[in-house]
Design a protein around this motif. Structure first.
Motif, mmCIF file in Angstrom:
data_model
loop_
_atom_site.group_PDB
_atom_site.id
_atom_site.type_symbol
_atom_site.label_atom_id
_atom_site.label_comp_id
_atom_site.label_asym_id
_atom_site.label_seq_id
_atom_site.Cartn_x
_atom_site.Cartn_y
_atom_site.Cartn_z
ATOM 1 N N GLN A 10 5.249 -7.060 -0.945
ATOM 2 C CA GLN A 10 4.938 -7.765 0.299
ATOM 3 C C GLN A 10 5.416 -6.975 1.513
ATOM 4 O OE1 GLN A 10 4.723 -12.100 0.319
ATOM 5 N NE2 GLN A 10 6.362 -12.067 1.841
ATOM 6 N N ALA A 11 6.610 -6.419 1.430
ATOM 7 C CA ALA A 11 7.125 -5.610 2.540
ATOM 8 C C ALA A 11 6.466 -4.241 2.586
ATOM 9 C CB ALA A 11 8.640 -5.474 2.425
ATOM 10 N N TRP A 12 6.307 -3.595 1.424
ATOM 11 C CA TRP A 12 5.719 -2.254 1.413
ATOM 12 C C TRP A 12 4.295 -2.267 1.951
ATOM 13 C CZ3 TRP A 12 7.968 -2.108 -4.102
ATOM 14 C CH2 TRP A 12 9.305 -1.664 -4.058
ATOM 15 N N SER A 13 3.566 -3.350 1.713
ATOM 16 C CA SER A 13 2.184 -3.421 2.191
ATOM 17 C C SER A 13 2.113 -3.514 3.709
ATOM 18 C CB SER A 13 1.462 -4.608 1.558
ATOM 19 O OG SER A 13 2.017 -5.839 2.004
ATOM 20 N N GLN A 14 3.228 -3.867 4.359
ATOM 21 C CA GLN A 14 3.237 -3.991 5.815
ATOM 22 C C GLN A 14 4.058 -2.907 6.505
ATOM 23 O OE1 GLN A 14 3.477 -7.963 7.475
ATOM 24 N NE2 GLN A 14 3.285 -8.884 5.446
#
Length: 317
Positions: free
Chosen positions: A74-78
């Motif tokens: 979730q964080a890596w995608s943003q």
């Protein structure tokens, strides 16, 4: 969760300094360090150890924030939506960021991410209960050969470093064992302690928290670890198994080459601080110093290694 995450990321954007800073002066203020997992895990522990040295090295503090979700995805995608001025960095993990995109759509591709430094790994290790019948790795192997499929290994999850290590162990020891994935390190260690599985493939750091309740039979480090000098490595027992969960720091893709290198240099300096080294080694971490100038080669090697593992696990054909 997505709304809360968007709000935090918007706050980071709003707090970014507008005035350009020279690389020589970087950082000129506090930095934000996003951990894409919950507090309390190995990523958090190692980041906290870094945090205690950050101001000594840079002259400014670093603020740690947590953005858990989807095993880090979730964080890596943003990550690339954040400003590329260097003031917001993010923890990054292997094999997660290679295996996750292989396994399915997670909102990012491995090539989308920009790691600038990998500063440690938590070696995989084979654990049994302290009162187990197995006191050596060879005894466990002999039992596995005599009882194909009946030796069960608890691990921290599917498609994890623990499971990859189990696959390599099966192939090199010429045994058939059964890997049982759990939802994290804690539950998998509980399974070993409670006798739900015969053994466990987990990270060395578990031995620090569990003390005498567990017996470690072998560790996947290049050399014996300072915290566990009596535990042999797989290599010295004749098995080419080295590695674990690598952890490092990544930046948005828009970050300049100079700032990427500067952040890598900061992490490298922290890695050399005696107090940091002592904390990390005492906790069972294996220090690395893989800087930005080595990153392309290092990641390419891991992609090859994990691709072979993904085929063995059936993630890809």
């Amino acid at each position: 969760m997505k709304t809360a995450l968007a709000t935090i990321f918007a706050g980071l954007l709003a707090s970014t300094p507008l005035a350009a800073q020279s690389v020589e002066d970087f950082p000129a203020q506090a930095m934000t360090y996003i951990i894409p997992f919950n507090a309390g895990g190995e990523s958090d522990i190692s980041a906290r150890f870094q945090q205690s040295e950050w101001e000594n090295v840079t002259g400014h503090q670093v603020v740690i924030q947590y953005q858990p979700g989807a095993g880090g995805a979730q964080a890596w995608s943003q990550l690339n939506s954040l400003p590329g001025d260097g003031y917001t960095i993010m923890g990054i993990n292997l094999p997660h960021t290679i295996l996750q995109p292989m396994a399915g759509s997670v909102g990012y591709a491995t090539d989308d991410l920009t790691p600038v430094h990998y500063f440690h790994y938590t070696p995989d290790a084979i654990f049994v209960r302290a009162d187990s019948q197995f006191t050596t790795l060879q005894q466990l192997i002999d039992h596995a050969k005599a009882n194909p499929g009946l030796v069960t290994f608890a691990g921290s999850g599917s498609n994890s470093s623990n499971q990859l290590a189990n696959v390599r162990f099966n192939a090199q020891a010429d045994v058939v064992t059964t890997y049982v994935p759990f939802s994290g390190t804690g539950p998998s260690i509980t399974a070993v302690l409670g006798g739900s599985t015969m053994a466990g493939f987990n990270y060395v750091t578990s031995a620090v928290s569990q003390g005498d309740a567990l017996r470690m039979l072998a560790v996947s480090a290049e050399e014996r670890l300072p915290a566990f000098p009596d535990v042999p490595t797989f290599k010295e027992l004749g098995y080419d198994i080295v590695g674990g969960a690598y952890r490092g720091v990544a930046v948005p893709a828009s970050t300049s080459e100079d700032v990427r290198q500067r952040i890598s240099d900061i992490i490298s300096k922290i890695n050399a601080q005696p107090a940091f080294v002592e904390k990390m080694e005492s906790a069972g971490f294996a220090l690395t110093d893989i800087g930005y100038d080595e990153m392309d080669e290092f990641v390419a090697e891991r992609i090859k290694e994990y691709t072979d593992g993904a085929r063995a696990l059936g993630i890809i054909q």
